[in-house]
Design a protein around this motif. Sequence first.
Motif, PDB file in Angstrom:
ATOM      1  N   TYR A 131       0.684   3.325   1.621  1.00  0.00           N
ATOM      2  CA  TYR A 131       1.746   2.345   1.380  1.00  0.00           C
ATOM      3  C   TYR A 131       3.009   2.696   2.170  1.00  0.00           C
ATOM      4  CZ  TYR A 131       5.093  -0.728  -0.799  1.00  0.00           C
ATOM      5  OH  TYR A 131       6.066  -1.669  -0.998  1.00  0.00           O
ATOM      6  N   THR A 139      -0.660  -3.787   0.975  1.00  0.00           N
ATOM      7  CA  THR A 139      -0.560  -4.892   0.022  1.00  0.00           C
ATOM      8  C   THR A 139      -1.544  -6.018   0.341  1.00  0.00           C
ATOM      9  OG1 THR A 139       1.315  -5.813   1.249  1.00  0.00           O
ATOM     10  CG2 THR A 139       1.818  -4.416  -0.648  1.00  0.00           C
ATOM     11  N   THR A 143      -5.313  -5.546  -3.482  1.00  0.00           N
ATOM     12  CA  THR A 143      -4.856  -6.536  -4.457  1.00  0.00           C
ATOM     13  C   THR A 143      -4.984  -5.937  -5.853  1.00  0.00           C
ATOM     14  OG1 THR A 143      -7.073  -7.451  -4.669  1.00  0.00           O
ATOM     15  CG2 THR A 143      -5.622  -8.424  -2.964  1.00  0.00           C
TER      16      THR A 143
END
Length: 175
Positions: A131, A139, A143
């Motif tokens: 991330y 992202t 999900t």
Amino acid sequence: MLPAYIPSPVAAVFGGGKPIDGGKTLGDGRRILGDGKTYRGLLSGIFFGMVVGLLQMYYLSMNSMLFSVELPSFAGNGVNATVVIFALAFGSLFGDMFMSFFKRRLGLKRGAPLPVVDQLDFVFGAWLLTYIIAPGWFTANFTASIIIVLLVLTPVLHLSTNIIGYFIGVKNEPW
């Protein structure tokens, strides 16, 4: 997730040698990480995690479906696939080392169980680093439903591989 799943068992098989913490302790008298976290394990885990990710990329170049499910690419959203694969592989080992640090602070010895944490520390490490490095890719591919499936599936896979590792002699405990 294969580039994140592969490093820990590979590190257990090919690890050993000089510990990453150099045998040092903190003010509490406990090791920083312990003998189970070695340079050889770290490097071999990252290497094989990268190899698996690159093999996945090769497979995707020929076929984007597996069992009628479309497979996501490691590239996209302006990020290089090897960067994502590295983040997943290194992040998984970093998450494991991070929790080893805290297990030592709690006074837990090497191999002592810490349920749920032991099964998911590497997942959270892989997700966090990925991330940070590639938020758009993360992202788009992780999900809420994928995250839930992985949070349920990972502990089962983790326990299964640890039991196998125990019976083949590369782990001292079956958890």
